[in-house]
Design a protein around this motif. Sequence first.
Motif, PDB file in Angstrom:
ATOM      1  N   SER A 290       0.832  -1.202   0.000  1.00 35.77           N
ATOM      2  CA  SER A 290       0.000   0.000   0.000  1.00 35.77           C
ATOM      3  C   SER A 290       0.867   1.252   0.000  1.00 35.77           C
ATOM      4  CB  SER A 290      -0.926   0.007   1.221  1.00 35.77           C
ATOM      5  OG  SER A 290      -1.532   1.269   1.399  1.00 35.77           O
ATOM      6  N   TYR A 291       1.849   1.290   0.887  1.00 32.83           N
ATOM      7  CA  TYR A 291       2.742   2.454   0.942  1.00 32.83           C
ATOM      8  C   TYR A 291       3.602   2.546  -0.318  1.00 32.83           C
ATOM      9  CZ  TYR A 291       1.838   3.593   5.883  1.00 32.83           C
ATOM     10  OH  TYR A 291       1.261   3.978   7.074  1.00 32.83           O
ATOM     11  N   PRO A 401       0.346   6.958   0.455  1.00 27.39           N
ATOM     12  CA  PRO A 401       0.030   5.533   0.313  1.00 27.39           C
ATOM     13  C   PRO A 401      -1.256   5.313  -0.456  1.00 27.39           C
ATOM     14  CG  PRO A 401       0.793   5.994   2.527  1.00 27.39           C
ATOM     15  CD  PRO A 401       0.634   7.330   1.857  1.00 27.39           C
ATOM     16  N   TYR A 404      -5.839  -0.054  -0.731  1.00 27.75           N
ATOM     17  CA  TYR A 404      -5.543  -1.454  -0.991  1.00 27.75           C
ATOM     18  C   TYR A 404      -6.747  -2.110  -1.637  1.00 27.75           C
ATOM     19  CZ  TYR A 404      -4.632  -6.391  -0.203  1.00 27.75           C
ATOM     20  OH  TYR A 404      -4.452  -7.732  -0.381  1.00 27.75           O
ATOM     21  N   ALA A 416      -6.442   3.697   2.319  1.00 29.33           N
ATOM     22  CA  ALA A 416      -5.122   3.930   2.917  1.00 29.33           C
ATOM     23  C   ALA A 416      -5.298   4.464   4.335  1.00 29.33           C
ATOM     24  CB  ALA A 416      -4.333   4.906   2.067  1.00 29.33           C
TER      25      ALA A 416
END
Length: 522
Positions: A290-291, A401, A404, A416
């Motif tokens: 995600s990041y 980020p 997801y 995020a």
Amino acid sequence: MYKNIASLMVGGSILLGAVGCTDKFEDFNTDPKAPTPEEMEGDFASTATLISSIIPVVALGQENDYQMIDQMIGCEYGRMTSAANMWGSDMYYATYNPSVVWSGNTFDTNMPKIYTPFFMIRNISGTEGLAYHWANLIRVFGSLRVSDCYGPIPFSKIGTGSDFAVAYDDMPTLYNAMFEQLDLAIAGLKEAAGGGAVSSLLQEVDYIYQGDMNKWVKFANTLKLRMAMRLVNVEPQLAQRKAEEAVNDPAGVISDPSEAAWSTFIPGGNSFHKVNVLWNEGRVSADLTSYMNGYSDPRLPLYADPAPGSSSGEIVGARSGVFHYNILKSETTNYSYPKVTAQSKLLSISASESWFSRAEGALRGWNMGGTAKELYEEGVRVSMKERGAEIGNYLESTAVPAAYVALDNSSYSAAAVSTICPKYDESASFDTNLERIIVQKWLGNFPNGWESWADFRRTGFPKWFPVVNNLSSVGVTSARGMRRLPFPQSEFNTNEANVKAAQLMLDGPDNSATDLWWAKKN
């Protein structure tokens, strides 16, 4: 002759039988088949062999040890990888519900690995010389890992008498004792480094630095810095003093990729590769992707492979804490494996870790040799260099980020949880820049999740997705996560009075929801 002796001792020196790990260490944790000091006296074989058996404490190269300690605990709770197996039970680490038997693994494995060779080296050396100081450094490193898991542990009183049981140190006493021993080790290693090259046998068995004592001194100073950062919320003056000692020592801390601690002790092939890829039991964490997807981070394709379930070749991690009824379910097979080979080295301390610790120290007003912004940015540069990534305009990026998106079960998708970006902002609040520093420290440490788990417990950063299935029966919350593991059953079997005294040193019950002494910020 040396290789035969080494094979005998490394293969058989650690006793993991029915006796407790702190029971009369010197009697029970010494291999009766190992050559005596007198039998090997004069050719350095004894100390070389013993050094070879304690160095793996720095990075667990044996695959079963790695799985039970680094994968299931460090990588899981540090959000580097996510479990893709349930190992036949709903009682496992990923869902915050490990069995009593598993909870003792970090103690029961590491304590004998530390003290069997340590006592033998101590007895041969008389607490003097290179081998003793080297082993003492590794003893402190390993003890920190065990304490990070449980809190109070036996340390200062081990080996001081002939009793069958050993008392625990409360955590302030433990840290003072570890700092004291670390300082002694640093002084001893400096003396050895000043004396020139070590014996060829010691070079041969040094899986980290091949006998370069100058690098081991940097390792020791970086360990001191690591320990200092644990204490920022409970002993800020001690934390500052020890951090400044480490950074301002003329020998320095690890700061360049050539100084990073990567281990070649991979007797059955790289254990991170074996567990996650060959055994098919782990995927890259959804938090990490995600990041890094949001940042278009150039390190991500060097950390992970495209997800098998992605039609566009995206790198997609798996959510933590999914209760997997079957390892073959698409919930796990669709997601990205870590990019690692059987020949890859194992990470202990990255080149970038000290830069980010120094950046945090500077943010707190300490003398770390630069401003928080300067040290943070150098940490990112060093991490990119260490991984062979092109940094580009990353330090100017205001990307955040990414949300997801799960590949199969949409209920796992999540927005995020952070809006932090790579670009440093000197006008931002303390907490914003602390988050920025800790996030990059986490990304630079892949796959060393132990440090990230410690940072999360003491700072609340990085921000991570809650686990999908929280099966804790003792009050572990999805927001705060696992705080520690309960003391091992082996200690109640063999060291009952002392482990019960240690329970009273905790600020709460002996379970996974109780904070360690230093871990109360989050």
